[in-house]
Design an enzyme around this catalytic site. Structure first.
Site, PDB file in Angstrom:
ATOM      1  N   LYS A  10       0.507   4.851   8.381  1.00  0.00           N
ATOM      2  CA  LYS A  10       1.107   5.253   7.102  1.00  0.00           C
ATOM      3  C   LYS A  10       0.046   5.366   6.020  1.00  0.00           C
ATOM      4  O   LYS A  10      -0.005   6.344   5.263  1.00  0.00           O
ATOM      5  CB  LYS A  10       2.186   4.236   6.712  1.00  0.00           C
ATOM      6  CG  LYS A  10       2.785   4.415   5.322  1.00  0.00           C
ATOM      7  CD  LYS A  10       2.151   3.487   4.284  1.00  0.00           C
ATOM      8  CE  LYS A  10       2.410   2.015   4.589  1.00  0.00           C
ATOM      9  NZ  LYS A  10       1.848   1.142   3.528  1.00  0.00           N
ATOM     10  N   THR A  17       0.869  -1.170   0.000  1.00  0.00           N
ATOM     11  CA  THR A  17       0.000   0.000   0.000  1.00  0.00           C
ATOM     12  C   THR A  17       0.904   1.217   0.000  1.00  0.00           C
ATOM     13  O   THR A  17       1.636   1.473   0.956  1.00  0.00           O
ATOM     14  CB  THR A  17      -0.929   0.018   1.228  1.00  0.00           C
ATOM     15  OG1 THR A  17      -1.755  -1.138   1.191  1.00  0.00           O
ATOM     16  CG2 THR A  17      -1.800   1.264   1.221  1.00  0.00           C
ATOM     17  N   LYS A  34      -7.300   1.273  -2.734  1.00  0.00           N
ATOM     18  CA  LYS A  34      -6.887   0.861  -1.393  1.00  0.00           C
ATOM     19  C   LYS A  34      -7.116   1.974  -0.377  1.00  0.00           C
ATOM     20  O   LYS A  34      -7.449   1.721   0.783  1.00  0.00           O
ATOM     21  CB  LYS A  34      -5.415   0.427  -1.395  1.00  0.00           C
ATOM     22  CG  LYS A  34      -4.899  -0.079  -0.043  1.00  0.00           C
ATOM     23  CD  LYS A  34      -5.678  -1.296   0.464  1.00  0.00           C
ATOM     24  CE  LYS A  34      -5.248  -1.720   1.867  1.00  0.00           C
ATOM     25  NZ  LYS A  34      -3.912  -2.332   1.896  1.00  0.00           N
TER      26      LYS A  34
END
Length: 285
Positions: free
Chosen positions: A238, A95, A170
């Site tokens: 993150k 990701t 995502k």
């Protein structure tokens, strides 16, 4: 098809296991060989560096920690793009940022290499069981060519569009999870404070309108005091930061996302960064 795989962490380990179970020939590389020993014993071939890995592979899959790690693996000195050959496929399943996915695709195209961004969802359980949701960006023809690899690792495989589309998808996934995890933790905290049995409460609410993957899979871990990482808090933060940056860039206000990110940031300050996302419950304790 000879597969090279970079990254043998919580997710990569399960994904490689599924590729091996599907009788793919898999060469692996990670910064710490000791973390790959079980996979080597299971049939994966170890490569000391990315050059060797590239020489032995037709397609390379990467799933590492942060965008900076992706940048280094692809563009660093002795990175994958230094050795990639025309006709190869590069698939980043980390990701990461949509912009970096676009950068990789453009650089790969100059070398007559096809690159896809294909982040995943489903956690450690989905990786081990080959039931990941995989969201793919890049050229449609490249997606079709490597689709059997995705089918070995996942059950919900959706082509989303051009380079970067997988990463944008995502972000949608992580945004939905972010607020949902607040609800899961708060529901359990409420159940306990009101004197209810959290286990009994779950029996009532997991199959109703409140049902979600997080409620079914992570709430039981919370109740059992199991905060081991299926997905690290530090990696989730993150992702949430990337989503906030992208939303801000598009002029989109997402207060639920920002609230969730602030609570997870607080958990990192409290030392929970290496716990699973379900450790958000400790915030309420």
């Amino acid at each position: 098809m000879k597969i090279g795989f970079v990254g043998t962490g919580v997710m990569g380990k399960g994904m490689i296991g599924q590729l091996l179970a599907g009788n793919f020939e898999v060469c692996i590389h990670t910064r710490t060989k000791a973390k790959a020993e079980a996979l080597i014993e299971a049939g994966a071939q170890w490569c000391e560096d990315l050059e060797t890995l590239t020489d032995k592979s037709d397609t390379i899959i990467t799933i590492v920690g942060y965008p900076s790690d992706v940048e280094d693996v692809y563009f660093g000195e002795n990175g994958l793009l230094s050795f990639a050959r025309p006709g190869m496929y590069l698939i980043d399943m980390t990701t990461s940022t949509p912009a970096l996915a676009e950068k990789i695709a453009a650089a790969a195209n100059e070398k007559q290499v096809k690159a896809l961004d294909a982040p995943v969802s489903g956690g450690d359980v989905g990786a081990r069981e080959g039931k990941l949701s995989i969201m793919i960006g890049g050229e449609k023809s490249a997606f079709e060519a490597v689709k059997p690899l995705f089918e070995a690792m996942g059950t919900n495989i959706v082509y989303q569009g051009n380079a970067g589309a997988g990463q944008h998808t995502k972000m949608c996934n992580q945004i939905a999870i972010a607020s949902n995890m607040l609800g899961v933790a708060e529901a359990i905290a409420y159940a306990e404070k009101s004197g209810l049995s959290p286990e009994s409460v779950l029996k009532s609410i997991t199959t109703g309108a409140a049902g979600s993957w997080s409620l079914s899979n992570l709430a039981p871990r919370i109740i059992n005091g199991d905060f081991a990482p299926g997905f690290y808090i530090k990696h989730f933060v993150k992702d949430l930061r990337i989503a906030i940056e992208e939303a801000d860039r598009m002029g989109l206000e997402l207060p639920g996302l920002k609230l969730s990110e602030s609570i997870y940031e607080r958990l990192i300050e409290l030392g929970y960064e290496d716990n699973g996302t379900q450790a958000i419950y400790n915030y309420y304790k």
